[in-house]
Design a protein around this motif. Structure first.
Motif, PDB file in Angstrom:
ATOM      1  N   SER A 105       1.051  -1.128   0.095  1.00  0.00           N
ATOM      2  CA  SER A 105      -0.029   0.026   0.159  1.00  0.00           C
ATOM      3  C   SER A 105       0.824   1.229  -0.045  1.00  0.00           C
ATOM      4  CB  SER A 105      -1.051  -0.002   1.259  1.00  0.00           C
ATOM      5  OG  SER A 105      -1.433   1.388   1.584  1.00  0.00           O
ATOM      6  N   ALA A 106       0.461   2.199  -1.118  1.00  0.00           N
ATOM      7  CA  ALA A 106       1.183   3.480  -0.977  1.00  0.00           C
ATOM      8  C   ALA A 106       0.983   4.201   0.546  1.00  0.00           C
ATOM      9  CB  ALA A 106       0.608   4.508  -2.019  1.00  0.00           C
ATOM     10  N   LEU A 107      -0.031   3.996   1.064  1.00  0.00           N
ATOM     11  CA  LEU A 107      -0.215   4.736   2.308  1.00  0.00           C
ATOM     12  C   LEU A 107       0.651   4.192   3.586  1.00  0.00           C
ATOM     13  CD1 LEU A 107      -4.352   5.088   2.438  1.00  0.00           C
ATOM     14  CD2 LEU A 107      -2.525   6.996   2.107  1.00  0.00           C
ATOM     15  N   THR A 108       0.972   2.907   3.570  1.00  0.00           N
ATOM     16  CA  THR A 108       1.908   2.328   4.692  1.00  0.00           C
ATOM     17  C   THR A 108       3.399   1.980   4.148  1.00  0.00           C
ATOM     18  OG1 THR A 108       0.722   0.335   3.915  1.00  0.00           O
ATOM     19  CG2 THR A 108      -0.231   1.365   5.869  1.00  0.00           C
ATOM     20  N   LYS A 109       3.584   1.928   2.780  1.00  0.00           N
ATOM     21  CA  LYS A 109       4.993   1.653   2.512  1.00  0.00           C
ATOM     22  C   LYS A 109       6.079   2.542   3.236  1.00  0.00           C
ATOM     23  CE  LYS A 109       7.557   0.683  -1.519  1.00  0.00           C
ATOM     24  NZ  LYS A 109       7.804   0.810  -3.345  1.00  0.00           N
ATOM     25  N   TYR A 110       5.729   3.712   3.377  1.00  0.00           N
ATOM     26  CA  TYR A 110       6.708   4.434   4.251  1.00  0.00           C
ATOM     27  C   TYR A 110       7.288   3.957   5.402  1.00  0.00           C
ATOM     28  CZ  TYR A 110       3.464   6.196   7.717  1.00  0.00           C
ATOM     29  OH  TYR A 110       2.455   6.212   8.703  1.00  0.00           O
ATOM     30  N   SER A 111       6.273   3.302   6.237  1.00  0.00           N
ATOM     31  CA  SER A 111       6.718   2.769   7.477  1.00  0.00           C
ATOM     32  C   SER A 111       7.565   1.558   7.583  1.00  0.00           C
ATOM     33  CB  SER A 111       5.593   2.490   8.254  1.00  0.00           C
ATOM     34  OG  SER A 111       4.755   1.490   7.641  1.00  0.00           O
ATOM     35  N   VAL A 112       7.627   0.824   6.214  1.00  0.00           N
ATOM     36  CA  VAL A 112       8.465  -0.468   6.180  1.00  0.00           C
ATOM     37  C   VAL A 112       9.765  -0.427   6.570  1.00  0.00           C
ATOM     38  CG1 VAL A 112       9.298  -2.251   4.489  1.00  0.00           C
ATOM     39  CG2 VAL A 112       6.913  -1.444   4.288  1.00  0.00           C
ATOM     40  N   LYS A 113      10.712   0.771   6.183  1.00  0.00           N
ATOM     41  CA  LYS A 113      11.966   0.833   6.391  1.00  0.00           C
ATOM     42  C   LYS A 113      12.206   0.700   8.190  1.00  0.00           C
ATOM     43  CE  LYS A 113      11.764   6.023   6.132  1.00  0.00           C
ATOM     44  NZ  LYS A 113      12.415   6.951   5.223  1.00  0.00           N
ATOM     45  N   ASP A 114      11.282   1.378   8.615  1.00  0.00           N
ATOM     46  CA  ASP A 114      11.437   1.160  10.186  1.00  0.00           C
ATOM     47  C   ASP A 114      11.291  -0.160  10.833  1.00  0.00           C
ATOM     48  OD1 ASP A 114      12.042   2.918  12.807  1.00  0.00           O
ATOM     49  OD2 ASP A 114       9.922   2.122  13.306  1.00  0.00           O
ATOM     50  N   TYR A 115      10.174  -0.779  10.264  1.00  0.00           N
ATOM     51  CA  TYR A 115       9.903  -2.305  10.483  1.00  0.00           C
ATOM     52  C   TYR A 115      11.279  -3.215  10.326  1.00  0.00           C
ATOM     53  CZ  TYR A 115       4.900  -1.010  10.681  1.00  0.00           C
ATOM     54  OH  TYR A 115       3.777  -0.230  10.821  1.00  0.00           O
ATOM     55  N   TRP A 116      11.902  -2.926   9.150  1.00  0.00           N
ATOM     56  CA  TRP A 116      12.922  -3.648   8.755  1.00  0.00           C
ATOM     57  C   TRP A 116      14.111  -3.346   9.852  1.00  0.00           C
ATOM     58  CZ3 TRP A 116      12.396  -3.303   2.781  1.00  0.00           C
ATOM     59  CH2 TRP A 116      11.396  -4.384   2.296  1.00  0.00           C
ATOM     60  N   LEU A 117      14.336  -2.050  10.098  1.00  0.00           N
ATOM     61  CA  LEU A 117      15.119  -1.550  10.980  1.00  0.00           C
ATOM     62  C   LEU A 117      15.346  -2.231  12.400  1.00  0.00           C
ATOM     63  CD1 LEU A 117      17.735   0.373  11.997  1.00  0.00           C
ATOM     64  CD2 LEU A 117      15.856   2.131  12.478  1.00  0.00           C
TER      65      LEU A 117
END
Length: 289
Positions: free
Chosen positions: A189-201
């Protein structure tokens, strides 16, 4: 002798009705319906007097009357009202009342509402009782129920909270699996994709905390394949620099990397705590070269 309060008068009237024998022309069900109404009035009156323990007790008695009449929806609502009163200083009783609410809601197939109440239980365990284990279990249960009701964003928030707690409990593999699960749902989702980098961190920091540097490099590559922009993010560069310092057993370099990152992106309490644990790994296993 001071006069009885309106709430106390209503409570005594409710008790009398609940304990009375049924007459020729009234059923047991009618008796408990009327008693339940009186307990509800007493509870609301206690709330006006700011006597929240007494209000919770009266709502709980109302709930028991509703159960005796097989009014399950009203019983669930009464238990929830009891929980809201008990939240004002009586967390144990609030959890018990919410648990009763959840029983009624799940039996009625109302899993979205049950998830809401289970999430409340998790928050009480976490904020009031500091019981990470039980908070984690409740967040995961709520997440499962939200997910099956297609409330994906709310489910992911619960799973993320559970992952944070698994990491605090040093259950790093479970935490990584949860972060990966939430990230994979968020990628689409374009709305939630921005948060992925923090989950992976967070997932990568968990792997570093378990001193598995080979898996950390493997996961960095896996995340790159899932999102080609990830290696250029501050988060990926931060983990890569940390990993190099860890592989060299260089405590000073590690501290410098953390300091520089914190200057631009303030580290929260969770990340600070896990970085302290990772740093200990340098002292226990001083380098691989």
């Amino acid at each position: 002798m001071s006069p009885k309060s309106p709430a106390q008068t209503l409570l005594e009237k409710a008790d009398k009705k609940a304990n009375s024998s049924s007459g020729w022309f009234s059923s047991s069900s009618t008796k408990f319906e009327e008693a339940g109404d009186l307990y509800q009035q007493a509870a609301n009156s206690f709330k006006l007097e700011k006597l929240f323990r007494e209000a919770g007790d009266a709502f709980a008695k109302e709930a028991e009357c509703r159960e005796k009449c097989n009014e399950t929806n009203d019983a669930a609502n009464a238990w929830w009202n009891a929980a809201k009163a008990y939240k004002r200083g009586f967390p144990d009783l609030a959890i018990q009342a919410l648990s009763q609410t959840v029983v009624h809601l799940t039996q009625a197939g109302r899993f979205r509402q049950a998830a809401d109440r289970e999430k409340e239980i998790a928050q009480i365990y976490l904020q009031e009782q500091h019981d990470l284990r039980r908070a984690c279990e409740s967040f995961e249960r709520a997440g499962d129920w939200y997910a099956q009701e297609d409330a994906t964003a709310t489910a992911n928030a619960c799973f993320k909270d559970a992952a944070d707690l698994h990491a605090e409990l040093e259950e790093y593999q479970i935490a990584v699996a949860r972060y990966d699960q939430v990230a994979s749902h968020s990628l689409g989702s374009a709305l939630t994709k921005y948060s992925v980098k923090d989950y992976w961190l967070k997932a990568l920091l968990c792997v570093l905390a378990s001193s598995d540097y080979v898996s950390a490099r493997r996961n960095l590559e896996r995340y790159r394949l899932l999102d080609t922009t990830f290696p250029s993010t501050r988060e990926a560069k931060f983990v890569t620099a940390l990993l190099e310092a860890l592989e060299q057993g260089d405590e000073e370099a590690f501290t410098s990397v953390v300091f520089e990152y914190d200057q631009v992106t303030k580290l929260d309490n969770w990340k600070t705590a896990i970085l302290v644990k990772i740093k200990r790994g340098i002292q226990q296993a001083p380098g691989l070269t």
